[in-house]
Design an enzyme around this catalytic site. Structure first.
Site, mmCIF file in Angstrom:
data_model
loop_
_atom_site.group_PDB
_atom_site.id
_atom_site.type_symbol
_atom_site.label_atom_id
_atom_site.label_comp_id
_atom_site.label_asym_id
_atom_site.label_seq_id
_atom_site.Cartn_x
_atom_site.Cartn_y
_atom_site.Cartn_z
ATOM 1 N N ASP A 272 0.847 -1.185 0.000
ATOM 2 C CA ASP A 272 0.000 0.000 0.000
ATOM 3 C C ASP A 272 0.887 1.241 0.000
ATOM 4 O O ASP A 272 1.839 1.323 0.782
ATOM 5 C CB ASP A 272 -0.876 -0.004 1.259
ATOM 6 C CG ASP A 272 -2.333 0.255 0.951
ATOM 7 O OD1 ASP A 272 -2.603 1.315 0.362
ATOM 8 O OD2 ASP A 272 -3.187 -0.573 1.303
ATOM 9 N N ASP B 173 -12.591 -1.603 3.451
ATOM 10 C CA ASP B 173 -13.438 -0.421 3.657
ATOM 11 C C ASP B 173 -14.905 -0.693 3.360
ATOM 12 O O ASP B 173 -15.748 0.167 3.590
ATOM 13 C CB ASP B 173 -12.993 0.730 2.735
ATOM 14 C CG ASP B 173 -11.719 1.402 3.225
ATOM 15 O OD1 ASP B 173 -11.458 1.368 4.441
ATOM 16 O OD2 ASP B 173 -10.992 1.959 2.387
ATOM 17 N N GLU C 208 -6.408 3.652 -6.214
ATOM 18 C CA GLU C 208 -7.738 3.770 -5.606
ATOM 19 C C GLU C 208 -8.274 5.139 -6.003
ATOM 20 O O GLU C 208 -7.747 6.164 -5.574
ATOM 21 C CB GLU C 208 -7.636 3.661 -4.079
ATOM 22 C CG GLU C 208 -8.996 3.766 -3.408
ATOM 23 C CD GLU C 208 -8.923 3.964 -1.899
ATOM 24 O OE1 GLU C 208 -9.843 3.504 -1.206
ATOM 25 O OE2 GLU C 208 -7.964 4.603 -1.416
#
Length: 544
Positions: free
Chosen positions: A98, A315, A250
């Site tokens: 990430d 999420d 993202e």
């Protein structure tokens, strides 16, 4: 379109703090990931995406980084991380990390310096503004708080945060900041990682002048602003193009036309993206809307760029609960959703626990929840005078903790996740739904995922095939083809709690059809397909 290893990959997302705990502190850790790598490999996936493991005060579960070059003690040490990378590679898989560079922690030394005085050299590494009419510089909200601005008493200015108060945004207009980020990216790439999943990467550029928003509650003004593509092209030129890696951005608030600007193969920016037209804008299952979204993105990207397919992640609530049936048809529904994600155009993502059909959860009180976004929203609404019970009920279905409960390994206490007290309670259904039980059954959700993933490796039509929806307007049946080089597959899904009759579309001949996969055990290849009565949540894949 060019064929590449990353287009053909299936990605497994490891939210490590909920994966497997080896030292009894209640948090999953990197050693736990190492110990379960054989399990991940057994599924057949190619790439492991690891959520942030960098040093962090952990206000937002690792997305508030205080040192990009160190590992969070909860997760382990750099030495353990290096072992993990080597073990992933030894099994023929790849590891992507990430990348969180829109913001840091407010405890990062850069920010500590930045807020120390107005004339500190790092002051403009972050975004500082004077008050306006005695209040914040504008009316913007943040993802996690009613205002995107936090007052700093010591220096008499506000700083900007798209997320929590503890997550100040970096100032990407400052070339020193960009240079420092590129240096950090090279550090990890030179260690041998295979790419980055880039957190909210389209938020880096801010609207010039920070004007008030007409509707502050629609926070799309935080993303896709002028300048973003300059930053990403520079990042590509300075860093990304020098490595054979996978990059996935993202990217919320984006249409296919905008999305292509990020991932078009002629753009020199990123390779793939996550859009959120399903996960953010479709709170529960809406078949007609879903089909429209799939067609729109397929047509927008065809021959030019690569999309991703996912219905849940750390999420977003677990897919079988949110978009399927987690009750009477949990197993069938989990398999149907998997069939869909792995046969639609784009790179499929599997979120840990999805492969055994783990479900969402409803805790009894706000105290049992950890999700900072949910908790902040709860207290904000209760402060307005709303009934706490009603607020809790309204926030439960989409709480991020639905997908963050620990992986259910077996029916031992805490589902075998930890010998201590888990950081987040385990879903009470772990005695019925767990890895050990799934691995023992030949007809399990896990075994079905194995088959789907093995098929994708063997059949390029699943990766590169053209897509055509043959069922537009049908609220229950989803019927589509994937075609490549004379091969044509027909995917038939009955996304409903009732039976549905299937009629073979024009232009298809049943003769010579081959049943490749079905989620009901009693389906036979020779059974007539035209006029077939499909069971609730039944899924079939045919080669025609």
């Amino acid at each position: 379109m060019k064929r590449t290893w990353w287009k053909e990959a299936v990605v497994y997302q490891v939210y490590w703090r909920s994966f497997y705990d080896t030292n009894g502190d209640g948090y999953g850790d990197l050693q736990g990931v190492i110990e379960k790598l054989d399990y991940i490999q057994r599924l057949g996936v190619d790439v492991v995406w690891l959520n942030p493991v960098y040093a962090s005060p952990d206000r937002d579960n690792g997305y508030d980084i205080s040192n990009y070059y160190e590992i969070m003690p909860k997760a382990g040490t750099m030495e353990t991380w290096e072992t993990l990378l080597a073990e992933v590679h030894r099994r023929g898989m790849k590891l992507i990390m990430d990348l969180v560079v829109n913001h840091t922690s407010n405890q990062h030394p850069w920010f500590v310096e930045s807020r120390s005085s107005r004339d500190n050299p790092k002051r403009d590494w972050y975004i500082w503004k004077d008050p306006k009419d005695g209040g914040p510089p504008n009316n913007w909200r943040s993802y996690f708080a009613p205002s995107a601005w936090e007052w700093d008493e010591a220096t008499g200015q506000y700083y900007f945060h798209s997320f929590a108060v503890e997550q100040p945004d970096l100032n990407w207009e400052n070339p020193e900041v960009r240079e420092e980020i590129y240096k950090m990216m090279r550090f990890w790439l030179d260690k041998g990682i295979d790419g980055f999943r880039m957190d909210v990467i389209n938020l880096l550029a801010k609207k010039a002048g920070f004007p008030d928003a007409e509707n502050p509650y629609n926070i799309s003004y935080l993303g896709n602003n002028p300048g973003i593509h300059d930053y990403l092209r520079e990042m590509h030129d300075r860093v990304l193009k020098h490595y054979d890696i996978m990059t996935v951005g993202e990217i919320p608030f984006v249409t296919p036309e905008d999305g292509l600007k990020y991932v078009g193969e002629d753009r020199g920016e990123l390779q793939t993206l996550f859009h959120f037209e399903v996960a953010d804008d479709m709170p529960s299952w809406d078949m007609l809307r879903f089909k429209e979204i799939q067609t729109k993105w397929y047509e927008g990207f065809k021959g030019k760029g690569t999309n991703s397919q996912f219905l849940n992640n750390h999420d977003h609530t677990r897919q079988v609960t949110r978009y399927g049936n987690d009750g009477a048809y949990r197993v069938e529904s989990a398999k149907l959703l998997a069939t869909m994600i792995h046969t639609l155009p784009g790179i499929p993502y599997v979120f840990q626990g999805e492969e055994i059909g783990m479900t969402g959860v409803r805790f009894d009180s706000i105290e049992q929840y950890n999700d900072i976004a949910m908790r902040n929203r709860y207290f904000e609404e209760v402060a307005k005078g709303r009934d706490p019970e009603e607020v809790l009920r309204s926030l439960q279905p989409l709480s991020r903790d639905n997908s963050r409960t620990p992986v259910q390994w077996n029916d031992a206490p805490h589902a075998g996740f930890t010998t201590g007290t888990p950081w987040l309670p385990v879903n009470p259904n772990y005695k019925d739904i767990n890895v050990e039980r799934d691995l023992a059954r030949p007809d399990s959700v896990f075994a079905y995922y194995q088959k789907l993933i093995a098929m994708r490796k063997k059949h390029p039509v699943m990766v590169y095939g053209d897509y055509e929806d043959l069922s537009a307007g049908d609220p229950h049946l989803y019927v589509y083809t994937r075609s490549l080089d004379g091969e044509r597959w027909l995917i038939v899904l009955n996304h409903a709690d009732h039976e549905s009759r299937f009629t073979l579309p024009d232009g298809f001949d049943e003769a010579g059809k081959q049943l490749l996969l079905a989620n009901y055990a009693d389906v036979r290849e020779e059974d007539p397909l035209d006029g077939a009565m499909l069971g609730p949540h039944e899924a079939r894949i045919y080669r025609m």
